[in-house]
Design a protein around this motif. Structure first.
Motif, short mmCIF file in Angstrom:
data_model
loop_
_atom_site.label_atom_id
_atom_site.label_comp_id
_atom_site.label_asym_id
_atom_site.label_seq_id
_atom_site.Cartn_x
_atom_site.Cartn_y
_atom_site.Cartn_z
N LEU A 167 -3.33 13.78 2.42
CA LEU A 167 -1.92 14.13 2.62
C LEU A 167 -1.10 12.90 2.97
CD1 LEU A 167 -2.51 17.32 4.80
CD2 LEU A 167 -1.69 17.30 2.43
N LEU A 168 0.17 12.92 2.60
CA LEU A 168 1.12 11.87 2.97
C LEU A 168 1.65 12.15 4.36
CD1 LEU A 168 2.57 9.37 1.61
CD2 LEU A 168 4.49 10.93 1.23
N ASP A 169 1.74 11.11 5.21
CA ASP A 169 2.31 11.29 6.54
C ASP A 169 3.77 11.73 6.40
OD1 ASP A 169 3.89 10.27 9.02
OD2 ASP A 169 1.80 10.13 9.65
N GLU A 170 4.15 12.75 7.15
CA GLU A 170 5.49 13.34 7.02
C GLU A 170 6.60 12.34 7.34
OE1 GLU A 170 5.47 16.68 9.60
OE2 GLU A 170 4.04 17.82 8.39
N GLN A 171 6.33 11.35 8.17
CA GLN A 171 7.36 10.39 8.56
C GLN A 171 7.22 9.04 7.84
OE1 GLN A 171 10.03 10.85 10.48
NE2 GLN A 171 9.49 13.01 10.75
N PHE A 172 6.32 8.95 6.87
CA PHE A 172 6.07 7.65 6.24
C PHE A 172 7.34 7.04 5.66
CE2 PHE A 172 5.21 5.47 2.15
CZ PHE A 172 4.79 4.27 2.69
N GLN A 173 8.05 7.77 4.83
CA GLN A 173 9.23 7.21 4.17
C GLN A 173 10.29 6.81 5.19
OE1 GLN A 173 10.92 9.68 1.10
NE2 GLN A 173 12.59 8.25 0.67
N ASN A 174 10.58 7.69 6.16
CA ASN A 174 11.56 7.35 7.20
C ASN A 174 11.15 6.11 7.97
OD1 ASN A 174 13.28 9.49 6.64
ND2 ASN A 174 12.29 10.87 8.10
N ASN A 175 9.88 6.06 8.35
CA ASN A 175 9.42 4.95 9.17
C ASN A 175 9.48 3.61 8.44
OD1 ASN A 175 8.91 6.26 11.61
ND2 ASN A 175 6.84 6.86 11.01
N ILE A 176 8.97 3.57 7.22
CA ILE A 176 8.92 2.28 6.53
C ILE A 176 10.32 1.78 6.18
CG2 ILE A 176 8.60 3.20 4.19
CD1 ILE A 176 6.61 0.84 3.75
#
Length: 231
Positions: free
Chosen positions: A152-161
């Protein structure tokens, strides 16, 4: 110190005080002085460390010929392969300041402040993170379920990076692996590459492989050789 036969008790007390953020003034100096001559054999020291679940970073300070780590609740003292290149870290240069650990050499702070984050931290204010002196961050890109095996993709990955980079924090990513075969490890690597498209990293990609303590993790029973193969 680990190559010797005995450990000085006064040294244990002094380092323990530093580990627990006490100042040397808070230690009974007379007691420490008395125990500079008193020693304990290494095997007894190891038994106490196991019995009282002593912190690994604290233990490592006493051993320069082994790597200290925990496996299944047991403290392991793994002999160092002398043919491998070693780092030059001096454990005595690690200091605690304002709730953070710093590394100093010749009066200069010689290491960056780095954090690792995931969806467990929720919505992060990266501008505040940068203002707090954090230079770099490892962001969880995704994970494999330790029970289901699903990736699964981390739910906050896009926001965090995106927000971390916008705030001027250098970034790398990590994947929480529960691979139990080389094929699964390759599947995880491919997943990471696919989800990194369009992003530029400042730090390497890391794979986090560890035992699950709160349940029967699917990778818990891997042997050291098997775990090496999947990383």
């Amino acid at each position: 110190m680990g190559k010797g036969k005995r450990i000085v008790l006064g040294t244990v007390m002094t380092l323990l005080a530093a580990e627990t953020q006490q100042t040397f003034l808070q230690i009974e100096q007379e007691v420490v002085q008395e125990q500079q001559e008193e020693t304990i054999d290494v095997e007894t020291f190891k038994q106490y460390a196991q019995e009282y679940n002593v912190n690994i970073s604290f233990l490592q300070r006493f051993f320069d010929d082994v790597i200290v780590y925990k496996s299944g609740g047991e403290i392991i003292y793994q002999p160092i392969d002398e043919t491998l290149e070693k780092n030059t870290i001096n454990w005595d240069h690690l200091l605690r300041a304002g709730g953070k650990i710093e590394y100093w050499e010749n009066g200069v702070q010689a290491a960056h402040q780095v954090i690792d984050v995931s969806s467990y931290q929720g919505q992060i204010d990266w501008q505040r993170v940068k203002a707090d002196g954090i230079d770099e961050a490892y962001i969880r890109l995704g994970y494999r379920g330790w029970g289901t095996g699903e990736i699964l993709l981390d739910e906050q990955f896009q926001n965090n990076i995106e927000n971390a980079k916008a705030a001027g924090v250098r970034v790398g990513v990590y994947f929480f692996s529960q691979a139990i075969s080389v094929e699964e490890a390759e599947e995880e690597a491919e997943f990471v590459l696919q989800n990194l498209e369009g992003y530029e990293l400042d730090l390497p990609v890391a794979f986090d492989t560890e035992q699950i303590t709160e349940g029967a993790g699917r990778a818990n029973l891997l042997t050291p050789q098997e775990r090496t193969a999947v990383t």
